[in-house]
Design a protein around this motif. Sequence first.
Motif, PDB file in Angstrom:
ATOM      1  N   ALA A 145     -57.122  37.902-117.624  1.00 13.05           N
ATOM      2  CA  ALA A 145     -58.338  38.666-116.745  1.00 13.05           C
ATOM      3  C   ALA A 145     -57.742  39.176-115.539  1.00 13.05           C
ATOM      4  O   ALA A 145     -58.143  40.420-115.116  1.00 13.05           O
ATOM      5  CB  ALA A 145     -59.166  37.442-116.586  1.00 13.05           C
ATOM      6  N   ALA A 146     -56.961  38.511-114.633  1.00 10.63           N
ATOM      7  CA  ALA A 146     -56.402  39.023-113.590  1.00 10.63           C
ATOM      8  C   ALA A 146     -55.541  40.314-113.812  1.00 10.63           C
ATOM      9  O   ALA A 146     -55.513  41.167-113.022  1.00 10.63           O
ATOM     10  CB  ALA A 146     -55.546  37.895-112.931  1.00 10.63           C
ATOM     11  N   ALA A 147     -54.575  40.065-114.824  1.00  8.37           N
ATOM     12  CA  ALA A 147     -53.749  41.165-114.988  1.00  8.37           C
ATOM     13  C   ALA A 147     -54.538  42.363-115.303  1.00  8.37           C
ATOM     14  O   ALA A 147     -54.385  43.692-114.819  1.00  8.37           O
ATOM     15  CB  ALA A 147     -52.684  40.755-116.126  1.00  8.37           C
ATOM     16  N   THR A 148     -55.537  42.373-116.113  1.00  7.07           N
ATOM     17  CA  THR A 148     -56.357  43.470-116.786  1.00  7.07           C
ATOM     18  C   THR A 148     -57.215  44.029-115.698  1.00  7.07           C
ATOM     19  O   THR A 148     -57.240  45.079-115.432  1.00  7.07           O
ATOM     20  CB  THR A 148     -57.584  42.826-117.753  1.00  7.07           C
ATOM     21  N   ILE A 149     -57.559  43.138-114.656  1.00  6.39           N
ATOM     22  CA  ILE A 149     -58.274  43.605-113.422  1.00  6.39           C
ATOM     23  C   ILE A 149     -57.518  44.639-112.605  1.00  6.39           C
ATOM     24  O   ILE A 149     -57.995  45.666-112.285  1.00  6.39           O
ATOM     25  CB  ILE A 149     -59.014  42.521-112.606  1.00  6.39           C
ATOM     26  N   VAL A 150     -56.205  44.095-112.197  1.00  7.39           N
ATOM     27  CA  VAL A 150     -55.324  45.071-111.678  1.00  7.39           C
ATOM     28  C   VAL A 150     -55.145  46.142-111.951  1.00  7.39           C
ATOM     29  O   VAL A 150     -54.929  47.346-111.465  1.00  7.39           O
ATOM     30  CB  VAL A 150     -54.180  44.153-111.188  1.00  7.39           C
ATOM     31  N   VAL A 151     -54.853  46.131-113.583  1.00  7.97           N
ATOM     32  CA  VAL A 151     -54.431  47.390-114.410  1.00  7.97           C
ATOM     33  C   VAL A 151     -55.646  48.448-114.432  1.00  7.97           C
ATOM     34  O   VAL A 151     -55.436  49.483-113.987  1.00  7.97           O
ATOM     35  CB  VAL A 151     -53.928  47.162-115.763  1.00  7.97           C
ATOM     36  N   VAL A 152     -56.867  47.930-114.673  1.00  8.83           N
ATOM     37  CA  VAL A 152     -57.878  48.924-114.821  1.00  8.83           C
ATOM     38  C   VAL A 152     -58.419  49.185-113.260  1.00  8.83           C
ATOM     39  O   VAL A 152     -58.608  50.541-113.305  1.00  8.83           O
ATOM     40  CB  VAL A 152     -59.097  48.081-115.301  1.00  8.83           C
ATOM     41  N   SER A 153     -58.321  48.460-112.243  1.00  6.00           N
ATOM     42  CA  SER A 153     -58.395  48.970-111.026  1.00  6.00           C
ATOM     43  C   SER A 153     -57.410  49.906-110.545  1.00  6.00           C
ATOM     44  O   SER A 153     -57.773  51.007-109.766  1.00  6.00           O
ATOM     45  CB  SER A 153     -58.399  47.737-109.837  1.00  6.00           C
ATOM     46  N   THR A 154     -56.244  49.662-110.661  1.00  2.00           N
ATOM     47  CA  THR A 154     -55.159  50.877-110.587  1.00  2.00           C
ATOM     48  C   THR A 154     -55.736  52.445-111.003  1.00  2.00           C
ATOM     49  O   THR A 154     -55.429  53.222-110.373  1.00  2.00           O
ATOM     50  CB  THR A 154     -53.799  50.290-110.765  1.00  2.00           C
TER      51      THR A 154
END
Length: 380
Positions: free
Chosen positions: A323-332
């Motif tokens: 979830a944390a990694a996906t949030i960073v990728v999506v937010s980028t």
Amino acid sequence: MIVDFNRRNFGLDLMRATAISFVLVVHLLLNFIPRDFWILWYVAYLGVDVFFVLSGFLIGTLLLQAIDKTNGQFGFSAFRRFLLRRWMRTVPLYYVLLAVNFTAGYFFLNSVATFDFSFVVWSQNLLTTPPHFFGESWSLCVEEWFYILYPFGLFLVLKIFQRKGRMVPLLYTVLFIAAGIITRSLLVREKFSELNIVFLRMDAIAYGVLFAVLDRYFLSILFKRRSSAFGLAGLVLFMAGVIFFLKATTKAYLLYYPLSGLGLGCQLIYLKQCFVEPATAAVTRSVRFLSKISYSVYLNNLVVIFLIKKYCSFPVIWQIITAAATIVVVSTFTFRFIEKYFIALRERLVSSARPVNDQEGTPHSENFSVSGLGRSGTKR
């Protein structure tokens, strides 16, 4: 004007990155490891309080720059430009994520996600507590109404009193804060249930404006001589507010809001002026990167968490990491292709009274670099 994302104040970036980290970590823990740890909700609210003060400071600096030095007026054209700049900064991503949340909630999460026009005009928590759907948007509503009401009041006050100088913006901001304190003391009944209603929280942003006024007109000499004491005073004020909030059994816990606002404002000024970038370039880049994508993280994180929690069955620790990694990728992605696009478009479409160098603000704040304005508006 070309947006410059490289000229930044590291102290403000650190404050912003810390705030979004509080919000993200709390949301991850409470959703993947559900426990009755109510104190975690307080930590998340603390992150939002930091964002409010940062936003007020940066917005306040913009408004003060827009006041005409020759006649001391904040013209209606400046007010209109301010609103257009703010809306082009915050609204596009908000509407995109509103649509994403509605689609995800209706088709993938089996949750109640019926369309409500109040979300379109930022009124879902105007007078009542917000619904659970797209819950993180409550603070954006506070910001958007502040963008309208505070500058319009400043416009009227300057028109009525027809005075140049620093006292009118200062007194107006103090009265705006006082109105918020009085309103909250009369209407709030419980610690958490009413703390995200728009008209009970707008003064949280006004503390940032107050420190923008102080920083521009009053603090240049004092701060150079008392910088460490200023930072310490901010810490003491903030901790006193926390003690009142956690320990008071009466409405004395409401003292948290003015004490926290003043304390965080003092810390903001201290970090802006005194915090030195770390020698490790990787740390600097990481803090600045998280600061830049903080608005996207704020609006993206819950819908990603809900989807990962529902559709990923692997162990909890891996759910959290995913979830944390996906949030960073999506937010980028949303930062690069939505936020930056509309920021650049804004600079082409909305003329500014004075050129301003842009820097990421809070999750909802103006993008511009604050490099230490003294009384005359020059760099110290």
